[in-house]
Design a protein around this motif. Structure first.
Motif, PDB file in Angstrom:
ATOM      1  N   LYS A 160       1.162  -1.722  -0.240  1.00 42.59           N
ATOM      2  CA  LYS A 160       0.572  -0.348   0.294  1.00 42.59           C
ATOM      3  C   LYS A 160       0.872   1.337  -0.151  1.00 42.59           C
ATOM      4  CE  LYS A 160      -3.950  -2.452   2.425  1.00 42.59           C
ATOM      5  NZ  LYS A 160      -4.496  -2.045   3.653  1.00 42.59           N
ATOM      6  N   PRO A 161       0.900   1.299  -1.155  1.00 40.91           N
ATOM      7  CA  PRO A 161       1.931   2.881  -1.329  1.00 40.91           C
ATOM      8  C   PRO A 161       2.286   4.321  -0.417  1.00 40.91           C
ATOM      9  CG  PRO A 161       1.388   2.351  -3.677  1.00 40.91           C
ATOM     10  CD  PRO A 161       0.872   1.604  -2.511  1.00 40.91           C
ATOM     11  N   ALA A 162       0.712   4.877  -0.357  1.00 40.17           N
ATOM     12  CA  ALA A 162       0.072   5.211   0.574  1.00 40.17           C
ATOM     13  C   ALA A 162       0.488   5.018   2.567  1.00 40.17           C
ATOM     14  CB  ALA A 162      -1.187   5.764   0.539  1.00 40.17           C
ATOM     15  N   GLU A 163       0.609   3.956   2.716  1.00 42.79           N
ATOM     16  CA  GLU A 163       0.816   3.704   4.291  1.00 42.79           C
ATOM     17  C   GLU A 163       2.575   3.926   4.591  1.00 42.79           C
ATOM     18  OE1 GLU A 163      -1.013  -0.188   5.366  1.00 42.79           O
ATOM     19  OE2 GLU A 163      -2.815   1.190   4.923  1.00 42.79           O
ATOM     20  N   LEU A 164       3.533   3.979   2.963  1.00 42.64           N
ATOM     21  CA  LEU A 164       4.921   4.089   3.274  1.00 42.64           C
ATOM     22  C   LEU A 164       5.628   5.460   3.769  1.00 42.64           C
ATOM     23  CD1 LEU A 164       6.277   2.111  -0.303  1.00 42.64           C
ATOM     24  CD2 LEU A 164       6.375   1.198   2.041  1.00 42.64           C
ATOM     25  N   ALA A 165       6.588   5.346   4.658  1.00 46.48           N
ATOM     26  CA  ALA A 165       6.930   6.112   5.032  1.00 46.48           C
ATOM     27  C   ALA A 165       8.166   6.119   6.064  1.00 46.48           C
ATOM     28  CB  ALA A 165       5.616   7.348   6.505  1.00 46.48           C
ATOM     29  N   VAL A 166       9.013   6.934   5.637  1.00 44.04           N
ATOM     30  CA  VAL A 166      10.514   7.089   6.813  1.00 44.04           C
ATOM     31  C   VAL A 166       9.935   7.765   7.953  1.00 44.04           C
ATOM     32  CG1 VAL A 166      12.726   7.673   6.815  1.00 44.04           C
ATOM     33  CG2 VAL A 166      11.959   7.427   4.212  1.00 44.04           C
ATOM     34  N   SER A 167      10.069   6.713   8.924  1.00 45.96           N
ATOM     35  CA  SER A 167       9.943   7.410   9.769  1.00 45.96           C
ATOM     36  C   SER A 167      11.092   7.962  11.130  1.00 45.96           C
ATOM     37  CB  SER A 167       8.730   6.282  10.725  1.00 45.96           C
ATOM     38  OG  SER A 167       7.940   6.757  11.896  1.00 45.96           O
ATOM     39  N   LEU A 168      11.237   8.868  11.211  1.00 41.30           N
ATOM     40  CA  LEU A 168      12.167   8.861  12.809  1.00 41.30           C
ATOM     41  C   LEU A 168      12.293   9.472  13.901  1.00 41.30           C
ATOM     42  CD1 LEU A 168      14.433  11.359   9.706  1.00 41.30           C
ATOM     43  CD2 LEU A 168      14.276   8.422   9.943  1.00 41.30           C
ATOM     44  N   ASN A 169      12.367   8.766  15.297  1.00 36.61           N
ATOM     45  CA  ASN A 169      12.380   8.600  15.808  1.00 36.61           C
ATOM     46  C   ASN A 169      13.649  10.495  16.841  1.00 36.61           C
ATOM     47  OD1 ASN A 169      11.505   9.173  18.746  1.00 36.61           O
ATOM     48  ND2 ASN A 169      11.862   7.037  18.818  1.00 36.61           N
ATOM     49  N   VAL A 170      12.755  11.696  16.984  1.00 39.24           N
ATOM     50  CA  VAL A 170      14.133  12.912  17.838  1.00 39.24           C
ATOM     51  C   VAL A 170      13.710  12.600  19.076  1.00 39.24           C
ATOM     52  CG1 VAL A 170      13.975  14.699  17.155  1.00 39.24           C
ATOM     53  CG2 VAL A 170      12.591  13.349  15.364  1.00 39.24           C
ATOM     54  N   LYS A 171      12.904  11.542  19.800  1.00 42.62           N
ATOM     55  CA  LYS A 171      12.646  11.312  20.976  1.00 42.62           C
ATOM     56  C   LYS A 171      13.975  11.965  22.370  1.00 42.62           C
ATOM     57  CE  LYS A 171      10.856   9.129  25.044  1.00 42.62           C
ATOM     58  NZ  LYS A 171       9.523   8.200  25.237  1.00 42.62           N
ATOM     59  N   ASP A 172      15.599  11.189  22.043  1.00 42.77           N
ATOM     60  CA  ASP A 172      16.639  10.946  22.674  1.00 42.77           C
ATOM     61  C   ASP A 172      17.721  12.231  22.193  1.00 42.77           C
ATOM     62  OD1 ASP A 172      15.561   9.146  24.628  1.00 42.77           O
ATOM     63  OD2 ASP A 172      15.830   7.617  23.695  1.00 42.77           O
ATOM     64  N   VAL A 173      16.806  13.350  22.160  1.00 39.26           N
ATOM     65  CA  VAL A 173      18.259  13.544  21.755  1.00 39.26           C
ATOM     66  C   VAL A 173      19.667  14.059  22.276  1.00 39.26           C
ATOM     67  CG1 VAL A 173      16.272  14.879  20.076  1.00 39.26           C
ATOM     68  CG2 VAL A 173      17.336  15.824  21.935  1.00 39.26           C
ATOM     69  N   GLY A 174      19.420  13.902  23.942  1.00 39.44           N
ATOM     70  CA  GLY A 174      20.078  15.009  24.481  1.00 39.44           C
ATOM     71  C   GLY A 174      20.347  15.768  23.856  1.00 39.44           C
ATOM     72  N   GLY A 175      22.161  16.417  24.530  1.00 37.78           N
ATOM     73  CA  GLY A 175      22.107  18.085  23.730  1.00 37.78           C
ATOM     74  C   GLY A 175      22.722  17.900  22.277  1.00 37.78           C
ATOM     75  N   ARG A 176      21.981  17.049  22.133  1.00 33.50           N
ATOM     76  CA  ARG A 176      22.664  17.224  20.623  1.00 33.50           C
ATOM     77  C   ARG A 176      21.982  18.270  19.504  1.00 33.50           C
ATOM     78  NH1 ARG A 176      22.164  11.334  18.084  1.00 33.50           N
ATOM     79  NH2 ARG A 176      20.904  11.235  19.763  1.00 33.50           N
ATOM     80  N   ARG A 177      22.715  19.118  18.484  1.00 28.56           N
ATOM     81  CA  ARG A 177      21.581  19.879  17.550  1.00 28.56           C
ATOM     82  C   ARG A 177      21.902  19.475  16.223  1.00 28.56           C
ATOM     83  NH1 ARG A 177      19.745  20.768  21.672  1.00 28.56           N
ATOM     84  NH2 ARG A 177      19.306  22.600  22.907  1.00 28.56           N
ATOM     85  N   VAL A 178      22.634  18.420  15.742  1.00 26.18           N
ATOM     86  CA  VAL A 178      22.731  17.965  14.660  1.00 26.18           C
ATOM     87  C   VAL A 178      22.446  16.340  14.847  1.00 26.18           C
ATOM     88  CG1 VAL A 178      23.866  17.907  12.158  1.00 26.18           C
ATOM     89  CG2 VAL A 178      24.318  19.515  13.688  1.00 26.18           C
ATOM     90  N   LEU A 179      21.368  16.042  14.040  1.00 33.00           N
ATOM     91  CA  LEU A 179      20.965  14.049  14.210  1.00 33.00           C
ATOM     92  C   LEU A 179      20.981  14.103  12.239  1.00 33.00           C
ATOM     93  CD1 LEU A 179      17.765  14.679  16.310  1.00 33.00           C
ATOM     94  CD2 LEU A 179      20.125  14.144  16.923  1.00 33.00           C
ATOM     95  N   SER A 180      21.601  12.510  13.008  1.00 34.04           N
ATOM     96  CA  SER A 180      21.832  12.338  11.579  1.00 34.04           C
ATOM     97  C   SER A 180      20.427  10.559  11.387  1.00 34.04           C
ATOM     98  CB  SER A 180      22.686  11.774  11.081  1.00 34.04           C
ATOM     99  OG  SER A 180      23.381  10.792  12.301  1.00 34.04           O
ATOM    100  N   TRP A 181      20.512   9.992  11.024  1.00 32.26           N
ATOM    101  CA  TRP A 181      19.640   8.377  11.201  1.00 32.26           C
ATOM    102  C   TRP A 181      19.954   7.620   9.267  1.00 32.26           C
ATOM    103  CZ3 TRP A 181      17.346  12.795  12.879  1.00 32.26           C
ATOM    104  CH2 TRP A 181      16.302  12.964  13.191  1.00 32.26           C
TER     105      TRP A 181
END
Length: 390
Positions: A336-357
């Motif tokens: 189901k193409p409409a359900e495809l997604a790149v889902s990124l969790n931004v919860k645990d960032v600590g003191g970082r300001r630049v994140l990558s996945w």
């Protein structure tokens, strides 16, 4: 031929076997249903529609295929409306089949059969009209109208008094269940196939009408000619008085037999099962079996979950990714193409300001038989800052 067999075995999954098994059971139940005489017209229409659809797919008949694709719901509704009686009858037969019967209730014994036989012979000789109904496995309630509750013990005198020409209920039918007269004065549905009735009257038309609607048997004594007629399985059969007892015993035996099936019935049952499995395997080869690997690229949204309220993502931020998937055509049918997604969790960032996945591990809702060949971008980078509105 051997290489083809090995190729098929290498590409058959456990899920495919389960798929074929489920479809085989559904087809078997459908074949048993359509084998019933009352649903034969529905079966012919269903088979004809299936053949036309397969020919349209095979010959690439664009207009016909489109008509089936976009008109399938309308066609289904039309078939339900036109064949609603056949469909209801089919479900009743399925619900009362031996698969769903836990036990067999006792049926009339020899005394009851002899009593009915003597009464029928007496009425035939005196030309007293009569109509008996013996229920089968299917429910009768919706086919019966009127009637008076009796629940009386069967006796020759009671039967003769019920059908005496001056009795109030002599024109109706009598319902006999086990060793009891359950109701009298019943009205049955009349047949629309008048040609089958021949010289018979209303009683014969009612008996045939009931035999067309369900698996009950009706026994008719003609008031005009004194003949005795059986109505069963949508047919009328004239019999002699000496044959009544034999026909009744045969009918009652058919209702109680659960483990003793005739060779012909076994053959028909196995033939139907083999046909169902063969049809399911054929459909799997036509629509599911495909060893060609194809690739498709989808533009997939990127979503950011659990972002702390005091932070926000600086613009420009990646909002879409291109994901290339590979697999067989039937596998893509589950996607189901409409359900495809790149889902990124931004919860645990600590003191970082630049994140990558990494993009690939975070793609959600991809069927397990599809493989991710490529993602653009391969890695998602975002910069966080304090939320100015906080």
């Amino acid at each position: 031929m051997r290489s083809l067999a090995f190729d098929v075995l290498n590409h058959v999954r456990i899920a495919d076997l389960i798929d074929i098994g489920i479809v085989s059971v559904l087809l078997y139940l459908t074949f048993v249903w359509l084998r019933d005489r009352a649903s034969r017209s529905l079966g012919i229409v269903a088979v004809a529609m299936g053949v036309i659809f397969l020919l349209a797919r095979w010959l690439d008949l664009y207009l016909t295929t489109m008509a089936f694709q976009y008109g399938s719901i309308g066609i289904l509704i039309a078939m339900v409306v036109v064949f609603q009686n056949d469909i209801r009858h089919g479900f009743e037969r399925l619900a009362t089949s031996r698969w769903f019967r836990h036990s067999s209730a006792g049926q009339p014994g020899n005394r009851i059969v002899d009593t009915i036989t003597f009464a029928v012979a007496e009425m035939s000789e005196q030309r007293i009209g009569a109509l008996f109904v013996f229920p089968g496995r299917e429910p009768l309630d919706r086919h019966l109208r009127g009637g008076v509750e009796v629940d009386g013990r069967i006796s020759e005198q009671l039967i003769l008094s019920i059908f005496h020409p001056k009795s109030p209920g002599h024109d109706g039918a009598v319902l006999i269940h086990h060793d009891r007269i359950v109701q009298l004065g019943l009205h049955l549905p009349l047949t629309t196939q008048v040609s089958k009735v021949h010289d018979g009257g209303t009683r014969h038309a009612a008996a045939l009408g009931l035999a067309e609607c369900c698996d009950a048997m009706a026994l008719v004594v003609s008031e005009e000619r004194g003949t005795i007629t059986l109505a069963r399985d949508g047919n009328l059969t004239e019999i002699e008085p000496t044959e009544v007892a034999e026909e009744l015993r045969r009918y009652f035996a058919d209702q109680t037999s659960t483990g003793q099936r005739k060779l012909k019935s076994r053959w028909i049952g196995w033939t139907t099962k083999v046909a169902a499995v063969a049809a399911a395997v054929t459909l799997w080869f036509l629509f599911a079996y495909n060893t060609d690997t194809i690739q498709r690229t989808f533009v997939v949204p990127i979503e950011y979950r659990n972002l702390p309220s005091h932070l926000e993502i600086e613009d420009p931020k990646p909002t879409y990714a291109e994901v290339t998937l590979s697999g067989t055509s039937p596998t893509f049918a589950l996607l189901k193409p409409a359900e495809l997604a790149v889902s990124l969790n931004v919860k645990d960032v600590g003191g970082r300001r630049v994140l990558s996945w990494k993009t690939e591990p975070n793609i959600a809702n991809v069927p397990k038989d599809l493989r991710v060949q490529k993602t653009v971008p391969d890695t998602v980078f975002v910069t966080l800052r304090e939320n100015a509105n906080q």
